[in-house]
Each structure stands twice: as C-alpha cells, then as structure tokens.
Design a protein around this motif. Structure first.
Motif, PDB file in Angstrom:
ATOM      1  N   LEU B  90       0.832  -1.209   0.000  1.00 29.53           N
ATOM      2  CA  LEU B  90       0.000   0.000   0.000  1.00 29.53           C
ATOM      3  C   LEU B  90       0.867   1.260   0.000  1.00 29.53           C
ATOM      4  O   LEU B  90       0.531   2.247  -0.653  1.00 29.53           O
ATOM      5  N   MET B  91       1.991   1.196   0.727  1.00 32.99           N
ATOM      6  CA  MET B  91       2.899   2.355   0.720  1.00 32.99           C
ATOM      7  C   MET B  91       3.407   2.626  -0.687  1.00 32.99           C
ATOM      8  O   MET B  91       3.449   3.772  -1.143  1.00 32.99           O
ATOM      9  N   LEU B  92       3.780   1.555  -1.367  1.00 29.65           N
ATOM     10  CA  LEU B  92       4.274   1.689  -2.740  1.00 29.65           C
ATOM     11  C   LEU B  92       3.198   2.305  -3.623  1.00 29.65           C
ATOM     12  O   LEU B  92       3.471   3.170  -4.456  1.00 29.65           O
ATOM     13  N   SER B  93       1.962   1.881  -3.418  1.00 26.51           N
ATOM     14  CA  SER B  93       0.877   2.416  -4.244  1.00 26.51           C
ATOM     15  C   SER B  93       0.724   3.919  -3.997  1.00 26.51           C
ATOM     16  O   SER B  93       0.431   4.676  -4.924  1.00 26.51           O
ATOM     17  N   TYR B  94       0.963   4.358  -2.751  1.00 25.57           N
ATOM     18  CA  TYR B  94       0.859   5.794  -2.464  1.00 25.57           C
ATOM     19  C   TYR B  94       2.050   6.574  -2.989  1.00 25.57           C
ATOM     20  O   TYR B  94       1.913   7.754  -3.318  1.00 25.57           O
ATOM     21  N   LEU B  95       3.180   5.888  -3.096  1.00 23.27           N
ATOM     22  CA  LEU B  95       4.333   6.537  -3.728  1.00 23.27           C
ATOM     23  C   LEU B  95       4.023   6.775  -5.206  1.00 23.27           C
ATOM     24  O   LEU B  95       4.224   7.876  -5.736  1.00 23.27           O
ATOM     25  N   PHE B  96       3.479   5.739  -5.856  1.00 18.14           N
ATOM     26  CA  PHE B  96       3.088   5.891  -7.268  1.00 18.14           C
ATOM     27  C   PHE B  96       2.044   6.990  -7.427  1.00 18.14           C
ATOM     28  O   PHE B  96       2.120   7.821  -8.319  1.00 18.14           O
ATOM     29  N   PHE B  97       1.068   6.947  -6.519  1.00 14.98           N
ATOM     30  CA  PHE B  97      -0.029   7.908  -6.586  1.00 14.98           C
ATOM     31  C   PHE B  97       0.481   9.340  -6.426  1.00 14.98           C
ATOM     32  O   PHE B  97      -0.085  10.280  -6.995  1.00 14.98           O
ATOM     33  N   SER B  98       1.566   9.495  -5.671  1.00 17.59           N
ATOM     34  CA  SER B  98       2.104  10.838  -5.420  1.00 17.59           C
ATOM     35  C   SER B  98       3.016  11.331  -6.538  1.00 17.59           C
ATOM     36  O   SER B  98       3.402  12.514  -6.545  1.00 17.59           O
ATOM     37  N   LEU B  99       3.372  10.435  -7.464  1.00 23.51           N
ATOM     38  CA  LEU B  99       4.369  10.798  -8.479  1.00 23.51           C
ATOM     39  C   LEU B  99       3.987  12.019  -9.323  1.00 23.51           C
ATOM     40  O   LEU B  99       4.841  12.902  -9.549  1.00 23.51           O
ATOM     41  N   PRO B 100       2.729  12.141  -9.784  1.00 24.14           N
ATOM     42  CA  PRO B 100       2.407  13.341 -10.577  1.00 24.14           C
ATOM     43  C   PRO B 100       2.634  14.627  -9.783  1.00 24.14           C
ATOM     44  O   PRO B 100       3.181  15.606 -10.319  1.00 24.14           O
ATOM     45  N   GLY B 101       2.246  14.617  -8.516  1.00 24.50           N
ATOM     46  CA  GLY B 101       2.451  15.799  -7.663  1.00 24.50           C
ATOM     47  C   GLY B 101       3.926  16.082  -7.460  1.00 24.50           C
ATOM     48  O   GLY B 101       4.378  17.236  -7.548  1.00 24.50           O
ATOM     49  N   ILE B 102       4.691  15.011  -7.219  1.00 24.09           N
ATOM     50  CA  ILE B 102       6.143  15.180  -7.028  1.00 24.09           C
ATOM     51  C   ILE B 102       6.765  15.784  -8.295  1.00 24.09           C
ATOM     52  O   ILE B 102       7.626  16.672  -8.225  1.00 24.09           O
ATOM     53  N   ALA B 103       6.269  15.327  -9.449  1.00 23.16           N
ATOM     54  CA  ALA B 103       6.807  15.842 -10.721  1.00 23.16           C
ATOM     55  C   ALA B 103       6.539  17.344 -10.849  1.00 23.16           C
ATOM     56  O   ALA B 103       7.410  18.103 -11.294  1.00 23.16           O
ATOM     57  N   VAL B 104       5.350  17.779 -10.446  1.00 23.00           N
ATOM     58  CA  VAL B 104       4.992  19.203 -10.524  1.00 23.00           C
ATOM     59  C   VAL B 104       5.929  20.025  -9.635  1.00 23.00           C
ATOM     60  O   VAL B 104       6.503  21.039 -10.072  1.00 23.00           O
ATOM     61  N   TYR B 105       6.125  19.562  -8.390  1.00 17.28           N
ATOM     62  CA  TYR B 105       6.998  20.308  -7.462  1.00 17.28           C
ATOM     63  C   TYR B 105       8.461  20.255  -7.905  1.00 17.28           C
ATOM     64  O   TYR B 105       9.199  21.225  -7.720  1.00 17.28           O
ATOM     65  N   ALA B 106       8.840  19.098  -8.469  1.00 20.10           N
ATOM     66  CA  ALA B 106      10.221  18.987  -8.958  1.00 20.10           C
ATOM     67  C   ALA B 106      10.451  20.016 -10.065  1.00 20.10           C
ATOM     68  O   ALA B 106      11.510  20.682 -10.108  1.00 20.10           O
ATOM     69  N   ALA B 107       9.449  20.162 -10.937  1.00 10.28           N
ATOM     70  CA  ALA B 107       9.576  21.133 -12.037  1.00 10.28           C
ATOM     71  C   ALA B 107       9.715  22.550 -11.470  1.00 10.28           C
ATOM     72  O   ALA B 107      10.588  23.327 -11.911  1.00 10.28           O
ATOM     73  N   ILE B 108       8.886  22.870 -10.469  1.00 11.59           N
ATOM     74  CA  ILE B 108       8.971  24.218  -9.861  1.00 11.59           C
ATOM     75  C   ILE B 108      10.331  24.406  -9.187  1.00 11.59           C
ATOM     76  O   ILE B 108      10.964  25.460  -9.307  1.00 11.59           O
ATOM     77  N   GLY B 109      10.778  23.326  -8.489  1.00  9.35           N
ATOM     78  CA  GLY B 109      12.068  23.383  -7.803  1.00  9.35           C
ATOM     79  C   GLY B 109      13.219  23.599  -8.781  1.00  9.35           C
ATOM     80  O   GLY B 109      14.153  24.354  -8.492  1.00  9.35           O
ATOM     81  N   VAL B 110      13.146  22.962  -9.947  1.00 10.14           N
ATOM     82  CA  VAL B 110      14.191  23.128 -10.966  1.00 10.14           C
ATOM     83  C   VAL B 110      14.174  24.569 -11.491  1.00 10.14           C
ATOM     84  O   VAL B 110      15.232  25.204 -11.639  1.00 10.14           O
ATOM     85  N   ILE B 111      12.955  25.086 -11.718  1.00 12.16           N
ATOM     86  CA  ILE B 111      12.833  26.471 -12.204  1.00 12.16           C
ATOM     87  C   ILE B 111      13.458  27.440 -11.191  1.00 12.16           C
ATOM     88  O   ILE B 111      14.147  28.389 -11.563  1.00 12.16           O
ATOM     89  N   LEU B 112      13.233  27.167  -9.898  1.00  9.64           N
ATOM     90  CA  LEU B 112      13.768  28.049  -8.851  1.00  9.64           C
ATOM     91  C   LEU B 112      15.220  27.719  -8.486  1.00  9.64           C
ATOM     92  O   LEU B 112      15.775  28.300  -7.562  1.00  9.64           O
ATOM     93  N   ASN B 113      15.766  26.711  -9.193  1.00  5.69           N
ATOM     94  CA  ASN B 113      17.164  26.323  -9.001  1.00  5.69           C
ATOM     95  C   ASN B 113      17.451  25.877  -7.557  1.00  5.69           C
ATOM     96  O   ASN B 113      18.445  26.282  -6.949  1.00  5.69           O
ATOM     97  N   LEU B 114      16.560  25.033  -7.016  1.00  2.17           N
ATOM     98  CA  LEU B 114      16.693  24.602  -5.619  1.00  2.17           C
ATOM     99  C   LEU B 114      17.561  23.357  -5.456  1.00  2.17           C
ATOM    100  O   LEU B 114      18.097  23.105  -4.388  1.00  2.17           O
ATOM    101  N   PHE B 115      17.657  22.566  -6.523  1.00  4.11           N
ATOM    102  CA  PHE B 115      18.233  21.226  -6.348  1.00  4.11           C
ATOM    103  C   PHE B 115      19.707  21.116  -6.687  1.00  4.11           C
ATOM    104  O   PHE B 115      20.186  21.750  -7.631  1.00  4.11           O
TER     105      PHE B 115
END
Lengths: 279, 232
Positions: B90-115
């Motif tokens: 079930l944890m794995l399923s929630y990791l998968f489920f969270s992937l689209p959201g993580i992708a959105v924040y990752a994109a914002i983080g890259v734009i802001l040069n955070l990583f």
C-alpha cells in the motif's frame, strides 16, 4: 480433512460465537448452514487463519491453525462474506493481484486468470472496471479468484447472498468448476443441497447436526410437514405459519381438514432447532 | 498490488491526484503572494512534504475501506503475503499515486534552481521515511476504527494537525522550541525541519534528524501491531 477440537470463540463484547466445537469434516464438499449469528462465519474465519480462537484448535490437513498459519495459507483460499471488488480495478487485475500474493509468477498468474475468467464466463468483461459489473458478475469474480488459486481447500462464506436467482445459478455453476475441497457457508437450503455432500447445521455457536443430506434429516424420516396459516393450538409458530410434523400415512387426514402438506427439506432443521431454541 | 492500486488510480481516477495537489499548490500560491516571494522556497519544499504526508495519511481511508467494506484485507490474509508485505504494498501504491504531484513540485524546484544531486537525494529519503511513518499512522487509525465514516473525519482533522500546522510551509525557527517539539508527534515536523536544513534555508537540526528516523521505525512497528492482520 479438517479436525476441530474444543474450538471456542468469545469476542471482546462477551458474545460467545463458538461453544467448544469438536468435529471432523472429511467430505470433499461441505456446507455449513445456520441462521445469521449461528457462528458460521466465525468458524470459517478461524479455520482460514483470519481470526484466532479463544481456546481450542483445529488441524487443516494436519496443520495446526494456532502456529502453522503460514503453511496453511499456502494451501487454502478463503473468499470472505460480502467481499467486494475494488471499483477501479478490472476482474483480470483482481486475479493477478490475488495470485501474485499467493506466490504465482506474473506469467503463470496471467494464464490462470485467463482460464478462471473463461470458466466463469467473465472473460469478455476482463477489462471492465469492477464498478461497471453487475452484482452476479462481482460474485463470480471472487469465485474465479478461488478457482484460479488452485488451493487444496477453498472456503466460501455465503457466496450468493443478495443475488437474484439467475445470478445465483451462474455462481453455482462456477463453484461446481472448483476442483478443490470446498467448505461453504450458506442459509440457502437448495444451495447447500446442490453444492455439497455433507451438511453441518449450526445454531447458537454449536453444531446441532452433521452428516449427509439423508443423515441430518433422518429424524424426519417417514414424516411430512403440515402447515396452517391460522393459529392451531399445540402447533409450532414459524414466522407467519403454524406447523406440525406427522407420519406421511396420516397426511391425507390433514389434507381433508384443509391444511397444506409439505415434503421435508433442510429448512425443517431450521424450523425444528432454530425456532425451538429461540422461543 | 502497489502497481495496480497506485498506478491505475492515477489513470482511472485522476481527479484524486488533482485533489491531493490542491492543498500544497494553494499554500504555494498564498505564501508566494503574501510573502512577496520571500518564503517561496519554503512553500515548494513544504509542498513535497505536505503532498506525501497528506497522501500517506489519506491511506487510512483506503486501508479501512479495504478492510471494513471490501473485505479485501481478509482476502489477502489467506495468502502467502505477510502484514509487512501488505503495508509495503500500500505504501508503494501511495508513492506511485504521489508521483504526478512530485513531478509538478520537482519542475517548480528546478525552475527556482533549488536542487543539487545531494539535496534531491536527501529530499527523496525524507519523503520515503515520511511515507513509511505516516502510512503506518494511517494503518493505526484504520485498525482502531470500526466504522469507515469515522475514518474520513479523523483523517481530515489529522491532515490539518499533521500536515498544515507543523512548520512545513514556513521556517521552523518561527516556532518556540516547546511548540516545535510538541508538533514533532507528526513525522512531517522533523521531516520539514531536516529538509529546510539540507536546502540551506535554516540551520540543520540533528535532533530532528534522529527524531525522524526514530519515528519512522516507531510508527512502522506500531502500525504492524494495529493492522489487524489476524484478528484476535
């Protein structure tokens, strides 16, 4: 072979669901019948290692439910009462999840899923999400899961409750495809008669009768049931009816008096023991 | 199970994915506007933490639904899988489920040069430990509740207490120490504090790092005992 020794279950609320049951179930197909609250589901849940007993134990093909549950779980499959599929998943995916949880490789699971879905006539609906399946199809899906499991022993807890007669017949046909040993619970008498060789009749946490269809009804041998819709003194009240058991030779006398005569069925166990205990 | 339950929930019920992103994205917008961009980094890093925390806590609803309504947990008890397998699935399923959201924040983080590579990896580990601890919390709730209706209410309350009030979207140093430690009952608090330290936004707090690891283990063990795998 299931051997049960002094099996007792008392829930936290104090309800004693099983009262030190001791018995053996050795036939290939057994139906546990009884009214709601008789202890059928508790017994099945304990035997399939979902629930711990308060005391006593049972052996499933020689394995003790108390401390060999992992070995038992490899050999048995249990479809719980009122189990429902996950709405967003398809029948095919349900079986794949179930079989991979049982240790099948993805390839073997796919093959078994295909066979099982064809056996229960759900192959054409294999990619339909469960939300869109009818009630009968949903139940057949669970029978397909049991079928695909190839378990040595399958427990089905009230597999057709709430289904219309046609869907019930479809599920029965699917159950008859099972090659495994089968223990099912039901309160449909015709279901018990159609699907099993042995009947276990439970009431109030105890086993009242056990044996073949003929054996459990032996006390009614040579008798018929006389029914009246109006109260008759000395007759037993069963729902809206008043009943009495008489020798079949006397039946014509009651016919002349305008009463209905019925042949003995498994229902009579309920009428005799269930109602008697309640009243 | 993780694949089917997580991935297919995304493709067949995308509105849930959008819903799971709505809170952190709203906070990102509000914090960005109100602080005139000053706290935007906190809102982005907090978005990762909030997304995982909210999704993981929401799994209490799913875990209860699978156990109480669908009897799917009972069905799986009588198989080879153990309670740990089930929890991890079930944890794995929630990791998968969270992937689209993580992708959105990752994109914002890259734009802001955070990583940097190190920061991204550290953030992934923090999210993983939050996923484990908060899903375990969800299993505890699911195990205690007898009626599914109560679960949704409890999850809504806990989502606010565990995912909004802790210093997820603002600097943890704004809080008095006693409040910080009181809020540490939620794994999101040490998770956010450690993340803020690793991203150089606040001093790195090693006590919180230890607390995050300890809570992950503690809640996982507690979750295992509350899951009602074989009921007694």
């Amino acid at each position: 072979m299931i051997e049960i020794y002094e099996l007792n279950k008392i829930y936290n609320n104090g309800v004693e669901a099983l009262k030190k049951i001791t018995t053996k179930i050795s036939k290939k197909r057994t139906a546990i019948i009884g009214r709601n609250g008789a202890g059928k589901t508790t017994l099945i849940r304990i035997l399939s290692t979902q629930l711990m007993p308060t005391s006593g134990y049972a052996l499933i093909n020689g394995l003790n439910i108390l401390n060999e549950e992992q070995k038992i779980r490899r050999k048995v499959s249990c479809i719980p009462q009122e189990a429902r599929p996950v709405g967003l998943l398809t029948p095919y995916e349900h079986i794949l999840i179930y079989l991979t949880a049982r240790g099948y490789s993805f390839k073997n699971a796919s093959e078994e899923a295909r066979k099982a879905l064809k056996a229960v006539n759900l192959w054409e609906n294999r990619n339909t999400t469960a939300d869109e399946l009818s009630g009968g199809m949903k139940r057949k899906l669970f029978v397909a899961m049991a079928l695909a499991s190839n378990a040595e022993l399958v427990f089905l807890d009230e597999p057709t409750t709430g289904l219309d007669p046609l869907s019930r017949l479809e599920v029965w046909t699917a159950i008859k495809e099972l090659g495994s040993d089968l223990v099912l619970t039901t309160h449909y008498m015709e279901e018990a008669q159609s699907l099993s060789e042995e009947i276990v009749f439970m009431e109030n946490g105890s086993i009242i009768k056990q044996g073949t269809f003929e054996e459990v009804l032996s006390e009614f041998k040579g008798k018929v049931r006389v029914e009246s819709r109006k109260p008759v003194e000395g007759w037993k009240k069963v729902g809206g009816l008043y009943i009495k058991y008489v020798d079949s030779g006397e039946a014509h006398e009651y016919v002349k008096m305008g009463y209905d005569i019925k042949q003995i069925t498994l229902e009579d166990l309920f009428f005799k023991y269930g109602v008697e205990i309640e009243s | 199970m993780g694949i089917y339950y997580g991935l297919y929930t995304i493709t067949r019920g995308f509105s849930y994915v959008i819903a799971s992103m709505s809170l952190p994205l709203t906070m990102l917008f509000l914090i960005g506007i109100i602080s005139r961009g000053y706290l935007l980094k906190f809102a982005v890093i907090g978005g990762f933490i909030s997304l995982i925390s909210t999704n993981a806590l929401s799994s209490a609803g799913d875990a209860s639904f699978l156990r109480l309504e669908l009897k799917f947990q009972d069905l799986l008890v009588t198989t080879r899988i153990t309670r740990i397998d089930y929890m991890l699935g079930l944890m794995l399923s929630y990791l998968f489920f969270s992937l689209p959201g993580i992708a959105v924040y990752a994109a914002i983080g890259v734009i802001l040069n955070l990583f940097t590579a190190f920061r991204a990896f550290a953030l992934f580990l923090i999210m993983l430990s939050l996923l484990i601890s908060e899903t375990s919390l969800a299993f505890i709730i699911a195990g205690i509740m007898k009626h599914i209706r109560n679960v949704w209410g409890i999850v809504s309350i806990l989502s606010i207490i565990f995912s909004v009030i802790p210093p997820i979207f603002y600097p943890y140093t704004y809080l008095p120490k006693y409040a910080l430690y009181a809020l540490s009952i939620s794994p999101a608090t040490p998770g956010a504090v450690v993340a803020q330290g690793i991203f150089g936004m606040q001093p790195l707090n090693y006590v919180m790092l230890i607390l995050l690891i300890a809570e992950t283990g503690f809640y996982f063990v507690l979750g295992m005992n509350f899951i009602k795998w074989r009921e007694s």
